[in-house]
Structure formats: C-alpha cells, structure tokens
Motif scaffolding. Structure first.
Motif, PDB file in Angstrom:
ATOM      1  N   LYS A 199       2.086 -20.166   3.424  1.00 19.55           N
ATOM      2  CA  LYS A 199       2.856 -21.395   3.207  1.00 19.55           C
ATOM      3  C   LYS A 199       2.465 -22.109   1.922  1.00 19.55           C
ATOM      4  N   PHE A 200       1.288 -21.782   1.402  1.00 23.56           N
ATOM      5  CA  PHE A 200       0.767 -22.549   0.276  1.00 23.56           C
ATOM      6  C   PHE A 200       0.696 -21.776  -1.035  1.00 23.56           C
ATOM      7  N   TYR A 201       0.391 -20.516  -0.982  1.00 25.85           N
ATOM      8  CA  TYR A 201       0.213 -19.806  -2.252  1.00 25.85           C
ATOM      9  C   TYR A 201       1.130 -18.596  -2.337  1.00 25.85           C
ATOM     10  N   LEU A 202       0.664 -17.425  -2.036  1.00 28.65           N
ATOM     11  CA  LEU A 202       1.503 -16.229  -2.064  1.00 28.65           C
ATOM     12  C   LEU A 202       2.271 -16.120  -0.758  1.00 28.65           C
ATOM     13  N   THR A 203       3.539 -15.803  -0.862  1.00 30.52           N
ATOM     14  CA  THR A 203       4.281 -15.541   0.363  1.00 30.52           C
ATOM     15  C   THR A 203       3.816 -14.201   0.931  1.00 30.52           C
ATOM     16  N   ASN A 204       4.102 -13.981   2.188  1.00 29.23           N
ATOM     17  CA  ASN A 204       3.709 -12.713   2.794  1.00 29.23           C
ATOM     18  C   ASN A 204       4.406 -11.538   2.129  1.00 29.23           C
ATOM     19  N   GLU A 205       5.619 -11.735   1.679  1.00 31.43           N
ATOM     20  CA  GLU A 205       6.348 -10.659   1.004  1.00 31.43           C
ATOM     21  C   GLU A 205       5.646 -10.249  -0.289  1.00 31.43           C
ATOM     22  N   ASP A 206       5.239 -11.238  -1.083  1.00 32.47           N
ATOM     23  CA  ASP A 206       4.512 -10.932  -2.312  1.00 32.47           C
ATOM     24  C   ASP A 206       3.160 -10.296  -2.011  1.00 32.47           C
ATOM     25  N   PHE A 207       2.495 -10.795  -0.995  1.00 30.02           N
ATOM     26  CA  PHE A 207       1.205 -10.241  -0.593  1.00 30.02           C
ATOM     27  C   PHE A 207       1.355  -8.785  -0.167  1.00 30.02           C
ATOM     28  N   TYR A 208       2.375  -8.494   0.639  1.00 29.61           N
ATOM     29  CA  TYR A 208       2.602  -7.115   1.082  1.00 29.61           C
ATOM     30  C   TYR A 208       2.972  -6.200  -0.084  1.00 29.61           C
ATOM     31  N   ASN A 209       3.723  -6.726  -1.042  1.00 29.01           N
ATOM     32  CA  ASN A 209       4.047  -5.918  -2.214  1.00 29.01           C
ATOM     33  C   ASN A 209       2.794  -5.542  -3.001  1.00 29.01           C
ATOM     34  N   LEU A 210       1.879  -6.483  -3.158  1.00 31.83           N
ATOM     35  CA  LEU A 210       0.636  -6.188  -3.870  1.00 31.83           C
ATOM     36  C   LEU A 210      -0.242  -5.220  -3.086  1.00 31.83           C
ATOM     37  N   VAL A 211      -0.264  -5.347  -1.771  1.00 30.81           N
ATOM     38  CA  VAL A 211      -1.013  -4.392  -0.939  1.00 30.81           C
ATOM     39  C   VAL A 211      -0.371  -3.008  -1.034  1.00 30.81           C
ATOM     40  N   PHE A 212       0.959  -2.971  -1.080  1.00 34.13           N
ATOM     41  CA  PHE A 212       1.665  -1.700  -1.241  1.00 34.13           C
ATOM     42  C   PHE A 212       1.264  -1.015  -2.541  1.00 34.13           C
ATOM     43  N   PHE A 213       1.125  -1.779  -3.612  1.00 41.08           N
ATOM     44  CA  PHE A 213       0.677  -1.202  -4.877  1.00 41.08           C
ATOM     45  C   PHE A 213      -0.722  -0.615  -4.750  1.00 41.08           C
ATOM     46  N   SER A 214      -1.576  -1.261  -3.968  1.00 36.91           N
ATOM     47  CA  SER A 214      -2.907  -0.698  -3.761  1.00 36.91           C
ATOM     48  C   SER A 214      -2.820   0.637  -3.032  1.00 36.91           C
ATOM     49  N   PHE A 215      -1.933   0.731  -2.055  1.00 38.99           N
ATOM     50  CA  PHE A 215      -1.815   1.986  -1.322  1.00 38.99           C
ATOM     51  C   PHE A 215      -1.064   3.057  -2.106  1.00 38.99           C
ATOM     52  N   LEU A 216      -0.397   2.674  -3.179  1.00 38.07           N
ATOM     53  CA  LEU A 216       0.193   3.678  -4.074  1.00 38.07           C
ATOM     54  C   LEU A 216      -0.882   4.514  -4.758  1.00 38.07           C
ATOM     55  N   ILE A 217      -2.090   3.983  -4.823  1.00 42.60           N
ATOM     56  CA  ILE A 217      -3.211   4.738  -5.397  1.00 42.60           C
ATOM     57  C   ILE A 217      -3.417   6.025  -4.607  1.00 42.60           C
ATOM     58  N   ILE A 218      -3.293   5.960  -3.291  1.00 45.67           N
ATOM     59  CA  ILE A 218      -3.474   7.146  -2.455  1.00 45.67           C
ATOM     60  C   ILE A 218      -2.392   8.175  -2.769  1.00 45.67           C
ATOM     61  N   PHE A 219      -1.145   7.717  -2.865  1.00 47.20           N
ATOM     62  CA  PHE A 219      -0.052   8.627  -3.205  1.00 47.20           C
ATOM     63  C   PHE A 219      -0.272   9.262  -4.571  1.00 47.20           C
ATOM     64  N   ASN A 220      -0.671   8.451  -5.553  1.00 52.60           N
ATOM     65  CA  ASN A 220      -0.911   8.985  -6.892  1.00 52.60           C
ATOM     66  C   ASN A 220      -2.056   9.989  -6.894  1.00 52.60           C
ATOM     67  N   HIS A 221      -3.090   9.724  -6.131  1.00 51.73           N
ATOM     68  CA  HIS A 221      -4.240  10.630  -6.082  1.00 51.73           C
ATOM     69  C   HIS A 221      -3.808  12.023  -5.618  1.00 51.73           C
ATOM     70  N   TYR A 222      -3.049  12.073  -4.538  1.00 53.41           N
ATOM     71  CA  TYR A 222      -2.646  13.368  -4.008  1.00 53.41           C
ATOM     72  C   TYR A 222      -1.512  14.008  -4.796  1.00 53.41           C
ATOM     73  N   SER A 223      -0.682  13.219  -5.441  1.00 49.22           N
ATOM     74  CA  SER A 223       0.352  13.819  -6.290  1.00 49.22           C
ATOM     75  C   SER A 223      -0.268  14.440  -7.540  1.00 49.22           C
ATOM     76  N   PHE A 224      -1.315  13.810  -8.093  1.00 48.21           N
ATOM     77  CA  PHE A 224      -2.006  14.434  -9.217  1.00 48.21           C
ATOM     78  C   PHE A 224      -2.752  15.688  -8.766  1.00 48.21           C
ATOM     79  N   GLU A 225      -3.257  15.696  -7.546  1.00 48.07           N
ATOM     80  CA  GLU A 225      -3.893  16.900  -7.000  1.00 48.07           C
ATOM     81  C   GLU A 225      -2.873  18.035  -6.898  1.00 48.07           C
ATOM     82  N   ALA A 226      -1.660  17.720  -6.458  1.00 44.32           N
ATOM     83  CA  ALA A 226      -0.599  18.729  -6.390  1.00 44.32           C
ATOM     84  C   ALA A 226      -0.229  19.211  -7.782  1.00 44.32           C
TER      85      ALA A 226
END
Length: 127
Positions: A51-78
C-alpha cells in the motif's frame, strides 16, 4: 525503504547463485538466516508494504526477473551442450569452441546476475 528492497533482491539473487553454482563454501546457518529474512520480508511486502511503496504486481515482476536467472542458467547449459555435445568432448575441442564455452560461462555465471540486479536496482530507485 529502497535499501531494504535492494538488499532483498541482492540476497535473493545471491541465494539463486549459491544453489546454481555450488562451489561456494558458506555456513548453512547463514543461508538459513538469509532464507528467513527473505520469507519475512516477502510476507511484510505482501501484507503491508504494497500500500505504501511497491505494489505487489511490481514486486512480483522483480521476483520473476530473479527467477529468470534459473532459466538463463539452464538455457546456456543447453547451448554449451549444443555446441560441444557433452562436457567430456571439451578437452579435445578446438580452441575456438573452448573460447565460446568460456564466454558462455562468463555470461551464465556473472553477467546475467549483474544485469538483472542492475535492472532491479534501477527500477526500485526510479519508482
């Protein structure tokens, strides 16, 4: 408040790095402490701070970017497996392929983390 978000995403990215790379020697108590801090801060964000700073949508988007690291790690392995076939063949591969694998590993282990964390910091500071 921005500092807490930057620390949160720094810790989250570090934890992902720690579990994907597996060559860091860190005390398990420290890892458990970091996980607890991430869980507590996530709950505070979801229940109160949205309610005060980041909305949950923005927060989830930033967390999603963190989890993209996992996808990138395994795609580079492939990608490495596509160019070489398997890692045992790397010993006998030409120098050009060894350089290519070296550059892919630099991207996979360092550059992606820095780029995603820089995006998260810029988003938080410009919000």
């Amino acid at each position: 408040m921005e500092l807490f978000y930057v620390l949160f995403f720094g810790c989250l990215n570090f934890l992902i790095y720690y579990y994907l790379i597996n060559n860091l020697k860190i005390n398990k108590r420290i890892i458990v402490f970091i996980i607890l801090i991430l869980i507590i801060f996530s709950l505070i964000q979801i229940l109160y701070l949205n309610k005060f700073y980041l909305t949950n949508e923005d927060f989830y988007n930033l967390v999603f970017f963190s989890f993209l690291i996992i996808f990138n790690h395994y795609s580079f392995e492939a990608l490495i497996l596509f160019f070489i076939g398997n890692k045992e063949k790397l010993k006998y591969a030409p120098v050009e392929k060894k350089r290519l694998v070296f550059m892919i590993n630099i991207m996979r282990h360092k550059v992606i983390y820095i780029m995603i964390f820089a995006y998260q910091i810029s988003f938080i500071l410009n919000f």
